[in-house]
Design a protein around this motif. Structure first.
Motif, mmCIF file in Angstrom:
data_model
loop_
_atom_site.group_PDB
_atom_site.id
_atom_site.type_symbol
_atom_site.label_atom_id
_atom_site.label_comp_id
_atom_site.label_asym_id
_atom_site.label_seq_id
_atom_site.Cartn_x
_atom_site.Cartn_y
_atom_site.Cartn_z
ATOM 1 N N ALA A 155 0.869 -1.177 0.000
ATOM 2 C CA ALA A 155 0.000 0.000 0.000
ATOM 3 C C ALA A 155 0.908 1.228 0.000
ATOM 4 O O ALA A 155 1.610 1.483 0.979
ATOM 5 N N PRO A 156 0.930 1.995 -1.085
ATOM 6 C CA PRO A 156 1.861 3.127 -1.189
ATOM 7 C C PRO A 156 1.442 4.287 -0.298
ATOM 8 O O PRO A 156 0.246 4.538 -0.090
ATOM 9 N N LEU A 157 2.423 5.018 0.214
ATOM 10 C CA LEU A 157 2.169 6.183 1.056
ATOM 11 C C LEU A 157 2.557 7.484 0.360
ATOM 12 O O LEU A 157 1.743 8.384 0.229
ATOM 13 N N TYR A 158 3.826 7.602 -0.097
ATOM 14 C CA TYR A 158 4.242 8.856 -0.715
ATOM 15 C C TYR A 158 5.626 8.723 -1.328
ATOM 16 O O TYR A 158 6.382 7.798 -1.028
ATOM 17 N N ILE A 159 5.967 9.695 -2.191
ATOM 18 C CA ILE A 159 7.319 9.886 -2.729
ATOM 19 C C ILE A 159 7.945 11.051 -1.975
ATOM 20 O O ILE A 159 7.305 12.085 -1.770
ATOM 21 N N GLY A 493 27.822 23.811 13.356
ATOM 22 C CA GLY A 493 29.054 23.542 12.620
ATOM 23 C C GLY A 493 29.774 22.292 13.092
ATOM 24 O O GLY A 493 30.924 22.055 12.705
ATOM 25 N N GLU A 494 29.102 21.450 13.900
ATOM 26 C CA GLU A 494 29.720 20.201 14.364
ATOM 27 C C GLU A 494 29.711 19.143 13.270
ATOM 28 O O GLU A 494 30.527 18.229 13.269
ATOM 29 N N ILE A 495 28.752 19.225 12.361
ATOM 30 C CA ILE A 495 28.800 18.489 11.106
ATOM 31 C C ILE A 495 28.641 19.524 9.993
ATOM 32 O O ILE A 495 28.101 20.618 10.211
ATOM 33 N N HIS A 496 29.101 19.181 8.802
ATOM 34 C CA HIS A 496 29.148 20.169 7.726
ATOM 35 C C HIS A 496 28.096 19.949 6.648
ATOM 36 O O HIS A 496 27.779 20.884 5.899
ATOM 37 N N ILE A 497 27.594 18.720 6.541
ATOM 38 C CA ILE A 497 26.540 18.433 5.564
ATOM 39 C C ILE A 497 25.540 17.478 6.207
ATOM 40 O O ILE A 497 25.931 16.447 6.762
ATOM 41 N N LEU A 498 24.270 17.820 6.135
ATOM 42 C CA LEU A 498 23.197 16.928 6.553
ATOM 43 C C LEU A 498 22.462 16.511 5.294
ATOM 44 O O LEU A 498 21.748 17.308 4.686
ATOM 45 N N GLN A 499 22.657 15.271 4.904
ATOM 46 C CA GLN A 499 22.179 14.819 3.600
ATOM 47 C C GLN A 499 20.661 14.748 3.512
ATOM 48 O O GLN A 499 20.099 14.869 2.423
ATOM 49 N N SER A 500 19.993 14.576 4.638
ATOM 50 C CA SER A 500 18.531 14.426 4.616
ATOM 51 C C SER A 500 17.899 15.320 5.682
ATOM 52 O O SER A 500 17.765 14.907 6.841
ATOM 53 N N VAL A 501 17.516 16.494 5.279
ATOM 54 C CA VAL A 501 16.820 17.398 6.199
ATOM 55 C C VAL A 501 15.335 17.040 6.199
ATOM 56 O O VAL A 501 14.728 16.941 5.132
ATOM 57 N N PRO A 502 14.715 16.830 7.360
ATOM 58 C CA PRO A 502 13.284 16.496 7.401
ATOM 59 C C PRO A 502 12.430 17.620 6.814
ATOM 60 O O PRO A 502 12.739 18.807 6.976
ATOM 61 N N GLU A 503 11.358 17.219 6.138
ATOM 62 C CA GLU A 503 10.488 18.218 5.516
ATOM 63 C C GLU A 503 9.924 19.194 6.540
ATOM 64 O O GLU A 503 9.661 20.354 6.210
ATOM 65 N N THR A 504 9.733 18.736 7.740
ATOM 66 C CA THR A 504 9.166 19.598 8.771
ATOM 67 C C THR A 504 10.180 20.584 9.356
ATOM 68 O O THR A 504 9.823 21.421 10.184
ATOM 69 N N ILE A 557 0.661 14.038 2.696
ATOM 70 C CA ILE A 557 1.198 15.204 1.995
ATOM 71 C C ILE A 557 0.910 16.476 2.790
ATOM 72 O O ILE A 557 1.775 17.359 2.913
ATOM 73 N N ASN A 558 -0.287 16.571 3.354
ATOM 74 C CA ASN A 558 -0.625 17.744 4.164
ATOM 75 C C ASN A 558 0.225 17.808 5.429
ATOM 76 O O ASN A 558 0.676 18.897 5.830
ATOM 77 N N TYR A 559 0.440 16.657 6.059
ATOM 78 C CA TYR A 559 1.251 16.637 7.281
ATOM 79 C C TYR A 559 2.658 17.140 6.998
ATOM 80 O O TYR A 559 3.247 17.864 7.811
ATOM 81 N N TYR A 560 3.183 16.766 5.837
ATOM 82 C CA TYR A 560 4.542 17.176 5.466
ATOM 83 C C TYR A 560 4.558 18.493 4.682
ATOM 84 O O TYR A 560 5.510 18.786 3.960
#
Length: 597
Positions: A155-159, A493-504, A557-560
Motif C-alpha cells: 500500500a503506497p504512502l508517498y514519494i 558547525g559540528e557536522i558540515h553536511i546533513l544529507q537528509s533534512v526532514p520536511e518539517t 502530503i498535508n502533514y509534510y
C-alpha cells in the motif's frame, strides 16, 4: 538497481542496529481466523509519525490497530523476519536510477528483499526490464496494477523529495552534489578556504553506526551504501539526473554493441588500490585492472560467492565477464543503432590512440597506446545492466586481497570465527579482530571507526592531478541517530553536511544564515509491506484491499506541508504509468464484507 532503497536510501531498505534472533521474537504471530480485524503495524521509532497516520486511517475505517514500534532497524528486521506484523512500514530508494531495480529485489520471487511469490508478477518484471519508452511504461502499468490494485501486496504512502543542508559558512555549497539516485559524491567537495582542504576534516553525517559490510556485494542498505560508493570505483557512474556516464569511473568510455547484449569498457590506468598502514592511506602500487573487474563482477553475479549475498539479483543478468584481447573484435563490432565501430566509440578522448590490447595488467600503458578492455555479455537484451554497474555493489575490489582473506568455506561460514573481507570488526577500535585489511579502489578509504564516527582519508593513487582527485584529504562520518540532534549539530558547525533534512525542518535551515539548503527530486518511496505468510492478510486479498483503500495519501502530503508526492509503487518516481491510489471508505467496507462472508 542500491538505485538507491530507508535510503539511500540510499534505500536502501535501511539501517542496521542491535539484532534480535528470530527465536527471540517469534511466537506472537496472529491467527488467521476470519472476522479478526486487528491489524499490527510494524515500524521504527524514527517513523512513528507515519505509523500514527496509518493507525488513524485504519481506525477510521473500522480496524483495531496495534503499533509495533522498534527502536532501530536491527530490531525492526528481527520482528519482520519472525512475522510479527500485518503491515511493515517500509521505504526504498532506487539508487541505480532504473525501474527494474525498483521492483526486482523487492517483489520478484527469491529477490534479495522479496517476501512475494507470484509467477505473473515475476513475468511482468522480466518483460518490463527489456523494454524502453512507451512500451516500458505500458508494461510497468500492468505490473503496478497487479502488485497494488489486483493483489494489494503493498500500500503506497508517498514519494519523498531530497533536502540537503550545508554548513556554507565553512563548506562551498557549489561543490556539494545532490544526485537524484547516486549516493553522496565526496571527491568534489571543497572548503570555502581551499587551504583547509589538506588539513581540516570534512564532517559528514550518518544515522547508523553499525555497518553491514565494507565488501560492496554483502550489503545494500543505508549503513554502507554511501561509504562503499566512495571506497570502490565502478565501471560507470550516474549523473545527478540519472544518466549513465563514464565520467569519474574506471572507464574512459563504454559502448553497447548491436543487439544490446554486449557491453564494452576501455579502462584507465591512473587508479591504484589504496591500503591502510600505521593509520594512514598508502599507495599499494597495484593497478585497478581488468583482472580485478572480472573477479569483482563474477562474484557480484554469483549468489554463492559470499555468505548472505544481498546484491546478486542486481547482477544476475550478467552472463559473462571477459577481457578482450583481439583488437579486430572491436573494429568489426558496430555500436547499437549506429554505423560506428565499437573501437571508434571507445577511442574518444584517450591519452593516446589504441594500438594494442594488454593481455595482463603488467603490460598496460595508456600513454603508449596499450589498454585493457572488458566485455560484459547478457543472455538477452538488457540495457539496464549499465545502471546496476553504477551501483555500489558494482564496486571493483582487489582480486589479490579478497582471495587472500576469504579463505573460508562459504557453505559452512561461521561469523563467530570466520573473518570475511569487509567485516566491520576489522576496522572498529577496541575489537579483538581489529586489523584493517581493506583495499580501496575509489577516492577514499576507511581508516578506522568507533561508535562515534568513521574516519576516511583520500586514496593517494586515485586520479592524481585530474579533476576527479579528491579535494579534501580527510573525511569523518559522524554517527548521530536522532535527526533533530543532527540538525542541531549542523547549525553549530559540528557536522558540515546533513544529507537528509526532514520536511518539517526546512524553514529552520532556510532561516539560518550559516546554512544553505539544496533541493532535488528523489526516487525514495515509502509504502506498507503486507505480510505474505502466517497472517490473515497473507491469505485474503479482500482484507489486503480493505487496508489498501483505507490509505489516504493526501493526509501524509498535508502533514509534510506539501513536501511529499503521491505514489503508486516504488516505480512511481521513474515511470509515470497514469495509475493513482485514492482512498475509498465504501470500497473498504465492501472488501471487509467479502472477507467476512
Amino acid at each position: 538497481m542500491k538505485k538507491l532503497l530507508v535510503f539511500l536510501f540510499i534505500t536502501v531498505l535501511a539501517l542496521a542496529g542491535c539484532v534480535q534472533t528470530k527465536t527471540d521474537v517469534e511466537g506472537s504471530k496472529d491467527s488467521k481466523g476470519k472476522g479478526k480485524k486487528e491489524i499490527e503495524v510494524l515500524g521504527m521509532a524514527a517513523s512513528e509519525e507515519d505509523m500514527n497516520i496509518v493507525r488513524d486511517q485504519l481506525v477510521k475505517n473500522g480496524f483495531d490497530v496495534k503499533l509495533n514500534i522498534q527502536p532501530d532497524y536491527g530490531s525492526f528486521s528481527a520482528q519482520k523476519e519472525a512475522g510479527n506484523y500485518d503491515l511493515a512500514l517500509s521505504s526504498w530508494t532506487t539508487v541505480t536510477g532504473n525501474p527494474d531495480y525498483a521492483v526486482r529485489g523487492l517483489f520478484k520471487t527469491g529477490g534479495d528483499y522479496s517476501i512475494v511469490s507470484d509467477s505473473k508478477l515475476d513475468a511482468l518484471i522480466d518483460e518490463a526490464s527489456t523494454l524502453t519508452g512507451d512500451e516500458a511504461a505500458a508494461k510497468y502499468k500492468e505490473l503496478e496494477q497487479l502488485l497494488v490494485f489486483n493483489q494489494a501486496y503493498i500500500a503506497p504512502l508517498y514519494i519523498s523529495n531530497k533536502y540537503q543542508g550545508i554548513y556554507s559558512e565553512l563548506v562551498n555549497p557549489k561543490t556539494v552534489h545532490l544526485p537524484k539516485s547516486r549516493a553522496q559524491v565526496w571527491e568534489s567537495i571543497e572548503f570555502n578556504d581551499a587551504s583547509k582542504n589538506a588539513t581540516e576534516p570534512l564532517i559528514l553525517h550518518q544515522s547508523i553506526s553499525s555497518l553491514t559490510s565494507l565488501d560492496p556485494i554483502k550489503g545494500n542498505d543505508g549503513s554502507i551504501n554511501t561509504l562503499n560508493t566512495n571506497m570502490y570505483v565502478r565501471l560507470v557512474n550516474l549523473t545527478d539526473t540519472d544518466d549513465v556516464v563514464s565520467d569519474g569511473s574506471l572507464s574512459y568510455n563504454h559502448a553497447i554493441a548491436e543487439g544490446n547484449q554486449e557491453y564494452y569498457f576501455i579502462l584507465r590506468d591512473d587508479i591504484n588500490f589504496a591500503a591502510v598502514k600505521d593509520g594512514a592511506a598508502v599507495d599499494t602500487g597495484e593497478l585497478v585492472s581488468a583482472e580485478d573487474v572480472v573477479f569483482s563482477l563474477n562474484r557480484a553475479r554469483n549468489p554463492k560467492s559470499v555468505p548472505d549475498h544481498r546484491t546478486y539479483s542486481l547482477h544476475e543478468n550478467i552472463e559473462t565477464v571477459e577481457i578482450v584481447s583481439d583488437l579486430a573484435e572491436l573494429q568489426k563490432k558496430k555500436v547499437a543503432g549506429s554505423e560506428q565501430s565499437v573501437l571508434d566509440a571507445l577511442s574518444q578522448h584517450l591519452p593516446a590512440s589504441v594500438t594494442q590490447l594488454a593481455k595482463d595488467k603488467g603490460t598496460v600503458n595508456n600513454g603508449a597506446g596499450a589498454y585493457q578492455v572488458v566485455k560484459i555479455t547478457t543472455p538477452t537484451p538488457f540495457p539496464q545492466v549499465l545502471n546496476y554497474l553504477a551501483h555500489q555493489s558494482g564496486g571493483i575490489v582487489s582480486k589479490k586481497q579478497v582471495t587472500s582473506i576469504n579463505t573460508y568455506d562459504v557453505a559452512s561460514y561461521d561469523p563467530d570465527k570466520d573473518i570475511a573481507y569487509g567485516d566491520q570488526t576489522t576496522v572498529t577500535e577496541g575489537t579483538a579482530t581489529y586489523n584493517n585489511q581493506l583495499y580501496a579502489s575509489g577516492p577514499y578509504i576507511l581508516v578506522k571507526k568507533n561508535d562515534y564516527e568513521a574516519q576516511f582519508v583520500k586514496n593517494p593513487a586515485y586520479r592524481v592531478g585530474s579533476e576527479y582527485e579528491p579535494k579534501i584529504a580527510k573525511i569523518n562520518v559522524r554517527f548521530i541517530a536522532d535527526i533533530d540532534s543532527a540538525l542541531s549539530a549542523l547549525r553549530n558547525g559540528e557536522i558540515h553536511i546533513l544529507q537528509s533534512v526532514p520536511e518539517t525542518k526546512l524553514d529552520i535551515v532556510k532561516s539560518d544564515s550559516k546554512l544553505t539548503l539544496h533541493t532535488a527530486d528523489s526516487n525514495a518511496v515509502s509504502y506498507l509491506q503486507l505480510n505474505t505468510s502466517g497472517r490473515a492478510v497473507s491469505d485474503s486479498v479482500d482484507l489486503r484491499k480493505a487496508i489498501l483503500y483505507s490509505i489516504n495519501q493526501e493526509e501524509f502530503i498535508n502533514y509534510y506541508q506539501g513536501n511529499k508526492k503521491p505514489a503508486v509503487s516504488t516505480v512511481s518516481p521513474l515511470v509515470n504509468t497514469g495509475l493513482k491510489l485514492e482512498a475509498d471508505s465504501k470500497k473498504v467496507q465492501e472488501y471487509l464484507k467479502a472477507y467476512n462472508d
